[in-house]
Design a protein around this motif. Structure first.
Motif, PDB file in Angstrom:
ATOM      1  N   GLN A 182      -8.694 -33.317 -11.266  1.00 18.17           N
ATOM      2  CA  GLN A 182      -8.367 -34.725 -11.055  1.00 18.17           C
ATOM      3  C   GLN A 182      -7.870 -35.049  -9.649  1.00 18.17           C
ATOM      4  OE1 GLN A 182      -6.238 -36.377 -14.766  1.00 18.17           O
ATOM      5  NE2 GLN A 182      -6.109 -34.151 -15.015  1.00 18.17           N
ATOM      6  N   TRP A 183      -7.626 -34.030  -8.852  1.00 19.20           N
ATOM      7  CA  TRP A 183      -7.133 -34.252  -7.487  1.00 19.20           C
ATOM      8  C   TRP A 183      -8.293 -34.286  -6.503  1.00 19.20           C
ATOM      9  CZ3 TRP A 183      -2.234 -35.629  -6.569  1.00 19.20           C
ATOM     10  CH2 TRP A 183      -1.282 -35.371  -7.560  1.00 19.20           C
ATOM     11  N   PRO A 184      -8.125 -34.944  -5.358  1.00 20.98           N
ATOM     12  CA  PRO A 184      -9.190 -34.945  -4.330  1.00 20.98           C
ATOM     13  C   PRO A 184      -9.584 -33.518  -3.961  1.00 20.98           C
ATOM     14  CG  PRO A 184      -7.509 -36.571  -3.797  1.00 20.98           C
ATOM     15  CD  PRO A 184      -6.972 -35.794  -4.973  1.00 20.98           C
ATOM     16  N   GLY A 185     -10.871 -33.237  -4.022  1.00 13.52           N
ATOM     17  CA  GLY A 185     -11.377 -31.898  -3.724  1.00 13.52           C
ATOM     18  C   GLY A 185     -11.246 -30.925  -4.874  1.00 13.52           C
ATOM     19  N   GLY A 186     -10.568 -31.326  -5.942  1.00 14.58           N
ATOM     20  CA  GLY A 186     -10.328 -30.418  -7.060  1.00 14.58           C
ATOM     21  C   GLY A 186     -11.582 -30.052  -7.820  1.00 14.58           C
ATOM     22  N   ALA A 187     -12.521 -31.001  -7.936  1.00  8.75           N
ATOM     23  CA  ALA A 187     -13.758 -30.720  -8.672  1.00  8.75           C
ATOM     24  C   ALA A 187     -14.525 -29.580  -8.018  1.00  8.75           C
ATOM     25  CB  ALA A 187     -14.622 -31.974  -8.757  1.00  8.75           C
ATOM     26  N   ASP A 188     -14.545 -29.561  -6.683  1.00  2.52           N
ATOM     27  CA  ASP A 188     -15.237 -28.472  -5.981  1.00  2.52           C
ATOM     28  C   ASP A 188     -14.580 -27.131  -6.281  1.00  2.52           C
ATOM     29  OD1 ASP A 188     -17.044 -30.220  -4.811  1.00  2.52           O
ATOM     30  OD2 ASP A 188     -15.860 -30.465  -2.981  1.00  2.52           O
ATOM     31  N   THR A 189     -13.260 -27.111  -6.290  1.00  2.00           N
ATOM     32  CA  THR A 189     -12.522 -25.880  -6.598  1.00  2.00           C
ATOM     33  C   THR A 189     -12.866 -25.371  -7.984  1.00  2.00           C
ATOM     34  OG1 THR A 189     -10.681 -26.504  -5.159  1.00  2.00           O
ATOM     35  CG2 THR A 189     -10.226 -24.878  -6.892  1.00  2.00           C
ATOM     36  N   VAL A 190     -12.865 -26.271  -8.950  1.00  2.26           N
ATOM     37  CA  VAL A 190     -13.123 -25.879 -10.339  1.00  2.26           C
ATOM     38  C   VAL A 190     -14.565 -25.434 -10.524  1.00  2.26           C
ATOM     39  CG1 VAL A 190     -13.179 -26.693 -12.728  1.00  2.26           C
ATOM     40  CG2 VAL A 190     -11.274 -27.339 -11.226  1.00  2.26           C
ATOM     41  N   ARG A 191     -15.500 -26.120  -9.898  1.00  2.91           N
ATOM     42  CA  ARG A 191     -16.911 -25.700 -10.000  1.00  2.91           C
ATOM     43  C   ARG A 191     -17.091 -24.279  -9.478  1.00  2.91           C
ATOM     44  NH1 ARG A 191     -18.286 -31.379  -8.994  1.00  2.91           N
ATOM     45  NH2 ARG A 191     -17.981 -31.054  -6.756  1.00  2.91           N
ATOM     46  N   ARG A 192     -16.414 -23.967  -8.374  1.00  2.00           N
ATOM     47  CA  ARG A 192     -16.490 -22.587  -7.848  1.00  2.00           C
ATOM     48  C   ARG A 192     -15.921 -21.598  -8.857  1.00  2.00           C
ATOM     49  NH1 ARG A 192     -15.317 -25.071  -2.790  1.00  2.00           N
ATOM     50  NH2 ARG A 192     -13.075 -24.799  -3.121  1.00  2.00           N
ATOM     51  N   GLU A 193     -14.828 -21.961  -9.503  1.00  2.00           N
ATOM     52  CA  GLU A 193     -14.231 -21.072 -10.501  1.00  2.00           C
ATOM     53  C   GLU A 193     -15.171 -20.869 -11.684  1.00  2.00           C
ATOM     54  OE1 GLU A 193     -10.347 -22.417 -11.587  1.00  2.00           O
ATOM     55  OE2 GLU A 193      -9.612 -22.433  -9.524  1.00  2.00           O
ATOM     56  N   TRP A 194     -15.816 -21.927 -12.127  1.00  2.00           N
ATOM     57  CA  TRP A 194     -16.759 -21.797 -13.242  1.00  2.00           C
ATOM     58  C   TRP A 194     -17.953 -20.935 -12.850  1.00  2.00           C
ATOM     59  CZ3 TRP A 194     -16.873 -27.629 -15.047  1.00  2.00           C
ATOM     60  CH2 TRP A 194     -15.661 -27.907 -15.713  1.00  2.00           C
ATOM     61  N   GLY A 195     -18.441 -21.127 -11.634  1.00  2.00           N
ATOM     62  CA  GLY A 195     -19.568 -20.312 -11.173  1.00  2.00           C
ATOM     63  C   GLY A 195     -19.198 -18.842 -11.072  1.00  2.00           C
ATOM     64  N   ARG A 196     -18.011 -18.562 -10.566  1.00  2.00           N
ATOM     65  CA  ARG A 196     -17.543 -17.178 -10.462  1.00  2.00           C
ATOM     66  C   ARG A 196     -17.396 -16.564 -11.850  1.00  2.00           C
ATOM     67  NH1 ARG A 196     -12.916 -18.104  -7.929  1.00  2.00           N
ATOM     68  NH2 ARG A 196     -14.057 -18.434  -5.988  1.00  2.00           N
ATOM     69  N   SER A 197     -16.865 -17.340 -12.777  1.00  2.00           N
ATOM     70  CA  SER A 197     -16.701 -16.869 -14.154  1.00  2.00           C
ATOM     71  C   SER A 197     -18.059 -16.601 -14.802  1.00  2.00           C
ATOM     72  CB  SER A 197     -15.925 -17.920 -14.960  1.00  2.00           C
ATOM     73  OG  SER A 197     -15.843 -17.581 -16.323  1.00  2.00           O
ATOM     74  N   PHE A 198     -19.024 -17.458 -14.546  1.00  5.49           N
ATOM     75  CA  PHE A 198     -20.375 -17.297 -15.094  1.00  5.49           C
ATOM     76  C   PHE A 198     -20.977 -15.971 -14.661  1.00  5.49           C
ATOM     77  CE2 PHE A 198     -24.964 -17.781 -14.913  1.00  5.49           C
ATOM     78  CZ  PHE A 198     -25.284 -18.420 -16.103  1.00  5.49           C
ATOM     79  N   HIS A 199     -20.830 -15.647 -13.397  1.00  6.59           N
ATOM     80  CA  HIS A 199     -21.431 -14.417 -12.873  1.00  6.59           C
ATOM     81  C   HIS A 199     -20.593 -13.178 -13.175  1.00  6.59           C
ATOM     82  CE1 HIS A 199     -24.754 -16.379 -10.893  1.00  6.59           C
ATOM     83  NE2 HIS A 199     -23.927 -17.267 -10.391  1.00  6.59           N
ATOM     84  N   ARG A 200     -19.335 -13.403 -13.554  1.00  4.60           N
ATOM     85  CA  ARG A 200     -18.456 -12.269 -13.851  1.00  4.60           C
ATOM     86  C   ARG A 200     -18.792 -11.633 -15.192  1.00  4.60           C
ATOM     87  NH1 ARG A 200     -12.017 -12.741 -15.146  1.00  4.60           N
ATOM     88  NH2 ARG A 200     -11.632 -10.532 -15.556  1.00  4.60           N
ATOM     89  N   TRP A 201     -19.302 -12.446 -16.121  1.00  6.85           N
ATOM     90  CA  TRP A 201     -19.567 -11.911 -17.462  1.00  6.85           C
ATOM     91  C   TRP A 201     -20.642 -10.841 -17.412  1.00  6.85           C
ATOM     92  CZ3 TRP A 201     -18.008 -10.971 -22.107  1.00  6.85           C
ATOM     93  CH2 TRP A 201     -18.924 -10.581 -23.079  1.00  6.85           C
ATOM     94  N   GLN A 202     -20.360  -9.700 -18.010  1.00  2.92           N
ATOM     95  CA  GLN A 202     -21.321  -8.610 -18.121  1.00  2.92           C
ATOM     96  C   GLN A 202     -21.505  -8.275 -19.583  1.00  2.92           C
ATOM     97  OE1 GLN A 202     -22.985  -7.248 -15.495  1.00  2.92           O
ATOM     98  NE2 GLN A 202     -21.938  -8.728 -14.166  1.00  2.92           N
ATOM     99  N   GLN A 203     -22.747  -8.253 -20.024  1.00  4.18           N
ATOM    100  CA  GLN A 203     -23.025  -7.933 -21.419  1.00  4.18           C
ATOM    101  C   GLN A 203     -22.549  -6.516 -21.716  1.00  4.18           C
ATOM    102  OE1 GLN A 203     -24.280 -10.162 -23.395  1.00  4.18           O
ATOM    103  NE2 GLN A 203     -24.647  -9.018 -25.256  1.00  4.18           N
ATOM    104  N   PRO A 204     -21.665  -6.331 -22.698  1.00  5.76           N
ATOM    105  CA  PRO A 204     -21.202  -4.972 -23.009  1.00  5.76           C
ATOM    106  C   PRO A 204     -22.323  -4.132 -23.584  1.00  5.76           C
ATOM    107  CG  PRO A 204     -20.435  -6.522 -24.665  1.00  5.76           C
ATOM    108  CD  PRO A 204     -21.070  -7.341 -23.575  1.00  5.76           C
ATOM    109  N   ALA A 205     -22.234  -2.836 -23.350  1.00  4.01           N
ATOM    110  CA  ALA A 205     -23.244  -1.932 -23.904  1.00  4.01           C
ATOM    111  C   ALA A 205     -23.207  -1.993 -25.418  1.00  4.01           C
ATOM    112  CB  ALA A 205     -22.975  -0.509 -23.421  1.00  4.01           C
ATOM    113  N   GLN A 206     -24.357  -2.170 -26.026  1.00  5.06           N
ATOM    114  CA  GLN A 206     -24.439  -2.303 -27.481  1.00  5.06           C
ATOM    115  C   GLN A 206     -24.400  -0.931 -28.143  1.00  5.06           C
ATOM    116  OE1 GLN A 206     -24.432  -5.347 -28.497  1.00  5.06           O
ATOM    117  NE2 GLN A 206     -24.739  -5.223 -30.692  1.00  5.06           N
ATOM    118  N   GLN A 207     -23.471  -0.762 -29.068  1.00  6.29           N
ATOM    119  CA  GLN A 207     -23.375   0.483 -29.798  1.00  6.29           C
ATOM    120  C   GLN A 207     -24.273   0.432 -31.032  1.00  6.29           C
ATOM    121  OE1 GLN A 207     -21.618   3.074 -28.667  1.00  6.29           O
ATOM    122  NE2 GLN A 207     -21.096   1.824 -26.887  1.00  6.29           N
ATOM    123  N   PRO A 208     -24.785   1.573 -31.472  1.00  7.03           N
ATOM    124  CA  PRO A 208     -25.621   1.571 -32.676  1.00  7.03           C
ATOM    125  C   PRO A 208     -24.888   0.941 -33.853  1.00  7.03           C
ATOM    126  CG  PRO A 208     -25.710   3.700 -31.584  1.00  7.03           C
ATOM    127  CD  PRO A 208     -24.643   2.914 -30.896  1.00  7.03           C
TER     128      PRO A 208
END
Length: 231
Positions: A182-208
């Motif tokens: 809600q603050w000036p420039g805040g949307a850009d900050t949050v979008r970067r955080e969401w993008g970083r979070s998106f790329h951070r997720w790694q599918q865990p190795a599936q166990q039998p």
């Protein structure tokens, strides 16, 4: 030598207050406590709606701690209070929608080994090693919202998908991001955080014999009960 911790930022206070209000209600809901079941039913009616438009929810979204003065906290300005209250309302009502009829905790604090930010949660909706364009565009569309109410409405659509897949979210983290937004420039900050979070997720190795990623958190409390959520 004595050291003192830095005073918490307003964003941190909003995040902590959100988690503090969700956790006991979440446990009460999972244990079928009538008071908490009823509270969630009322809270989720506010998902995607402006906080000022629903006075019926004011007693369920406790903003009192934002006014408490301690040695570590300063009084908040009017603009800080308004934005903190908006963020708290939006996060609590979205969580109530997310938790509806779910037998596992839909609020889950983020950790290094188990990211539960919005970007990571959206990535979990997609097949391993593939990008689901319609789902990705939902996140992008949320990121381009012009105001908080529009953002809440677009997040509501994402939350419905996460609920169906039993994918949790850190609502304290989200509330802090909604405050920053809600603050000036805040949307850009949050979008970067969401993008970083998106790329951070790694599918865990599936166990039998293991379950799918969406249900692999091993946090089942009881079977989902849809009857109590009919309201």
């Amino acid at each position: 030598m004595t050291t003192t911790s830095a005073a918490p930022t307003v964003r941190t206070r909003v995040a902590d207050l959100t988690a503090a209000q969700i956790i006991p209600r979440q446990e009460g809901y999972l244990n079928d406590r009538p008071k908490d079941v009823a509270a969630l039913a009322r809270l989720r009616r506010g998902a995607g709606r402006d906080a000022a438009a629903i006075p019926d929810l004011w007693h369920l979204v406790d903003t009192g701690p934002l006014h408490i003065r301690t040695e570590e906290t300063r009084p908040l300005s009017e603009q800080e209070l308004i934005r903190a209250e908006n963020a708290l309302h939006t996060a609590l009502t979205l969580w109530a929608l997310h938790q509806q009829s779910r037998g596992v905790r839909m609020h889950r604090q983020e950790s290094h080994n188990r990211p539960t930010g919005l970007g990571a949660a959206v990535r979990r909706l997609m097949p391993p090693s593939e990008i689901d364009e319609p789902v990705r565009k939902r996140l992008i569309r949320a990121g381009t919202a012009a105001d908080l109410t529009t953002l809440a409405q677009r997040l509501r659509d994402i939350i419905v998908l996460l609920r169906r897949a039993d994918i949790p979210l850190d609502y304290g983290l989200l509330a802090g991001q909604l405050y920053t937004w809600q603050w000036p420039g805040g949307a850009d900050t949050v979008r970067r955080e969401w993008g970083r979070s998106f790329h951070r997720w790694q599918q865990p190795a599936q166990q039998p014999g293991a379950s799918t990623a969406a249900t692999s958190d091993n946090d089942t409390t009881r079977p989902a009960d849809t009857d109590k959520d009919a309201s």
